[in-house]
Design a protein around this motif. Structure first.
Motif, PDB file in Angstrom:
ATOM      1  N   SER A 127       0.856  -1.122   0.368  1.00 12.45           N
ATOM      2  CA  SER A 127       0.021   0.315   0.030  1.00 12.45           C
ATOM      3  C   SER A 127       0.866   1.521  -0.333  1.00 12.45           C
ATOM      4  N   VAL A 128       2.101   0.897   0.514  1.00 10.11           N
ATOM      5  CA  VAL A 128       3.265   1.963   0.749  1.00 10.11           C
ATOM      6  C   VAL A 128       3.489   2.857  -0.405  1.00 10.11           C
ATOM      7  N   ARG A 129       4.180   1.603  -1.136  1.00 11.92           N
ATOM      8  CA  ARG A 129       4.534   1.476  -1.826  1.00 11.92           C
ATOM      9  C   ARG A 129       3.937   2.418  -3.777  1.00 11.92           C
ATOM     10  N   VAL A 130       2.363   1.583  -3.018  1.00  9.51           N
ATOM     11  CA  VAL A 130       2.103   2.289  -4.737  1.00  9.51           C
ATOM     12  C   VAL A 130       1.542   3.330  -4.320  1.00  9.51           C
ATOM     13  N   ILE A 131       1.403   3.976  -3.307  1.00  4.02           N
ATOM     14  CA  ILE A 131       0.592   5.365  -2.971  1.00  4.02           C
ATOM     15  C   ILE A 131       1.912   5.777  -3.131  1.00  4.02           C
ATOM     16  N   GLY A 132       2.600   5.611  -2.445  1.00  3.01           N
ATOM     17  CA  GLY A 132       4.073   6.369  -2.744  1.00  3.01           C
ATOM     18  C   GLY A 132       4.928   6.728  -4.503  1.00  3.01           C
ATOM     19  N   ASN A 133       4.280   5.793  -4.733  1.00  2.00           N
ATOM     20  CA  ASN A 133       4.755   5.956  -6.273  1.00  2.00           C
ATOM     21  C   ASN A 133       3.726   6.741  -7.469  1.00  2.00           C
ATOM     22  N   GLU A 134       2.561   6.818  -6.665  1.00  2.00           N
ATOM     23  CA  GLU A 134       1.502   7.542  -7.243  1.00  2.00           C
ATOM     24  C   GLU A 134       1.894   8.566  -7.122  1.00  2.00           C
ATOM     25  N   ALA A 135       1.989   8.711  -6.045  1.00  2.00           N
ATOM     26  CA  ALA A 135       2.652  10.016  -5.862  1.00  2.00           C
ATOM     27  C   ALA A 135       2.870  11.295  -6.854  1.00  2.00           C
ATOM     28  N   VAL A 136       3.839  10.186  -6.926  1.00  2.00           N
ATOM     29  CA  VAL A 136       5.656  11.153  -8.159  1.00  2.00           C
ATOM     30  C   VAL A 136       5.564  10.557  -9.425  1.00  2.00           C
ATOM     31  N   HIS A 137       4.840   9.591  -9.809  1.00  2.00           N
ATOM     32  CA  HIS A 137       4.175   9.347 -10.900  1.00  2.00           C
ATOM     33  C   HIS A 137       3.162   9.941 -11.107  1.00  2.00           C
ATOM     34  N   PRO A 138       2.777   9.999 -12.422  1.00  2.00           N
ATOM     35  CA  PRO A 138       1.225   9.902 -12.974  1.00  2.00           C
ATOM     36  C   PRO A 138       0.265   8.868 -12.604  1.00  2.00           C
ATOM     37  N   GLY A 139      -0.783   8.966 -12.147  1.00  2.00           N
ATOM     38  CA  GLY A 139      -1.383   7.728 -11.897  1.00  2.00           C
ATOM     39  C   GLY A 139      -2.952   7.846 -11.833  1.00  2.00           C
ATOM     40  N   THR A 140      -3.822   6.464 -10.889  1.00  2.00           N
ATOM     41  CA  THR A 140      -5.447   7.139 -11.380  1.00  2.00           C
ATOM     42  C   THR A 140      -5.752   8.285  -9.317  1.00  2.00           C
ATOM     43  N   LEU A 141      -4.265   7.399  -9.043  1.00  2.00           N
ATOM     44  CA  LEU A 141      -4.604   8.536  -7.767  1.00  2.00           C
ATOM     45  C   LEU A 141      -4.149  10.048  -7.035  1.00  2.00           C
ATOM     46  N   ASP A 142      -5.211  10.478  -6.998  1.00  2.00           N
ATOM     47  CA  ASP A 142      -4.737  11.618  -6.835  1.00  2.00           C
ATOM     48  C   ASP A 142      -4.771  11.973  -5.580  1.00  2.00           C
ATOM     49  N   LEU A 143      -3.643  12.546  -5.026  1.00  2.00           N
ATOM     50  CA  LEU A 143      -2.927  12.762  -3.565  1.00  2.00           C
ATOM     51  C   LEU A 143      -3.363  14.783  -3.326  1.00  2.00           C
ATOM     52  N   LYS A 144      -3.226  15.471  -4.296  1.00  2.00           N
ATOM     53  CA  LYS A 144      -3.059  16.351  -4.278  1.00  2.00           C
ATOM     54  C   LYS A 144      -3.728  17.739  -2.463  1.00  2.00           C
ATOM     55  N   ASP A 145      -5.027  16.803  -2.657  1.00  2.00           N
ATOM     56  CA  ASP A 145      -5.492  17.259  -1.705  1.00  2.00           C
ATOM     57  C   ASP A 145      -5.930  16.508  -0.591  1.00  2.00           C
ATOM     58  N   ASN A 146      -5.452  15.457  -0.170  1.00  2.00           N
ATOM     59  CA  ASN A 146      -5.293  14.123   0.136  1.00  2.00           C
ATOM     60  C   ASN A 146      -4.558  14.030   1.773  1.00  2.00           C
ATOM     61  N   SER A 147      -4.054  14.986   2.370  1.00  2.00           N
ATOM     62  CA  SER A 147      -3.597  14.565   3.986  1.00  2.00           C
ATOM     63  C   SER A 147      -3.546  13.429   4.878  1.00  2.00           C
ATOM     64  N   GLU A 148      -5.239  13.022   4.420  1.00  2.00           N
ATOM     65  CA  GLU A 148      -5.817  12.068   5.009  1.00  2.00           C
ATOM     66  C   GLU A 148      -5.095  10.994   4.843  1.00  2.00           C
ATOM     67  N   LEU A 149      -4.955  10.267   3.223  1.00  2.00           N
ATOM     68  CA  LEU A 149      -5.047   9.638   3.019  1.00  2.00           C
ATOM     69  C   LEU A 149      -3.100   9.485   3.023  1.00  2.00           C
ATOM     70  N   ALA A 150      -2.651  10.276   2.819  1.00  2.00           N
ATOM     71  CA  ALA A 150      -1.359  10.712   3.479  1.00  2.00           C
ATOM     72  C   ALA A 150      -0.596   9.528   4.890  1.00  2.00           C
ATOM     73  N   SER A 151      -1.541  11.102   5.759  1.00  2.00           N
ATOM     74  CA  SER A 151      -1.435  10.273   7.558  1.00  2.00           C
ATOM     75  C   SER A 151      -1.907   8.211   7.783  1.00  2.00           C
ATOM     76  N   LYS A 152      -2.591   7.825   6.558  1.00  2.00           N
ATOM     77  CA  LYS A 152      -2.755   6.489   6.612  1.00  2.00           C
ATOM     78  C   LYS A 152      -1.347   5.872   6.437  1.00  2.00           C
TER      79      LYS A 152
END
Length: 148
Positions: free
Chosen positions: A82-107
Motif C-alpha cells: 500500500s505504501v509502495r503503490v500510493i507513494g509511487n502514485e504521488a511521484v508518477h502520474p497515475g490514477t490516485l490524486d493525492l494533491k489534497d488528500n492529507s488523510e491518505l498521506a497520514s494513513k
C-alpha cells in the motif's frame, strides 16, 4: 498557525533508523501543505525501511517479494505494498490524486509505523524476553528443536 504542522500524523516509531525518522518527520511537517510530497517521502521511508529489514533497498517491489519468500505476514505485505503503490502514485502520474488528500498521506504514516512495530519493535521485545531465559532452559529448547 502552529509550527511545525503535522495534521493527524503520529510520531515515527523509535525503532526506525535515525535517517528514516528524519525523512518521516519531514513528511509529517508538510503533510497538510503537500500531501503528495509527504506520500513521496513516506515511500522513501519505506525503501529505507526495506534496507533496515535486511533487503538491498534498491527496488521496493523486489524487496517485498524477498520478504514474502521469507514468510512475511500477509498483513505486513499489504501494508508494504500500500505504501509502495500510493507513494509511487504521488511521484508518477497515475490514477490516485493525492494533491489534497492529507488523510491518505497520514494513513501511510500509520502503515510505516505498523510495519516497524511488527517487524522490528515486536521482534526486539521477543528477543529480549527470550534472551533473559536461563541458559539451561534455552539449551533445552534448542535441543528440542533440533531433535524434532
Amino acid at each position: 498557525m502552529i509550527y511545525p504542522e503535522k495534521g493527524n500524523c503520529p510520531l515515527p516509531n523509535q525503532d526506525l533508523e535515525s535517517e528514516i525518522q528524519e525523512d518521516y518527520l519531514e513528511a509529517r511537517s508538510i503533510i497538510n501543505k503537500s500531501p503528495r510530497g509527504a506520500a513521496a517521502l513516506f515511500r522513501l521511508c519505506l525503501q529505507k525501511l526495506c534496507k533496515q529489514l535486511g533487503q538491498p533497498g534498491k527496488n521496493i517491489n523486489t524487496d517485498i517479494a524477498a520478504l514474502v519468500q521469507d514468510g512475511l505476514n500477509p498483513k505486513v505485505q499489504k501494508a508494504l505494498d500500500s505504501v509502495r503503490v500510493i507513494g509511487n502514485e504521488a511521484v508518477h502520474p497515475g490514477t490516485l490524486d493525492l494533491k489534497d488528500n492529507s488523510e491518505l498521506a497520514s494513513k501511510l504514516a500509520n502503515l510505516i509505523n505498523f510495519i516497524a512495530e511488527t517487524m522490528i519493535t515486536n521482534q526486539n521485545e521477543i528477543d529480549s524476553i527470550y534472551n533473559s531465559l536461563p541458559v539451561n532452559k534455552k539449551e533445552q529448547i534448542e535441543k528440542r528443536d533440533t531433535t524434532t
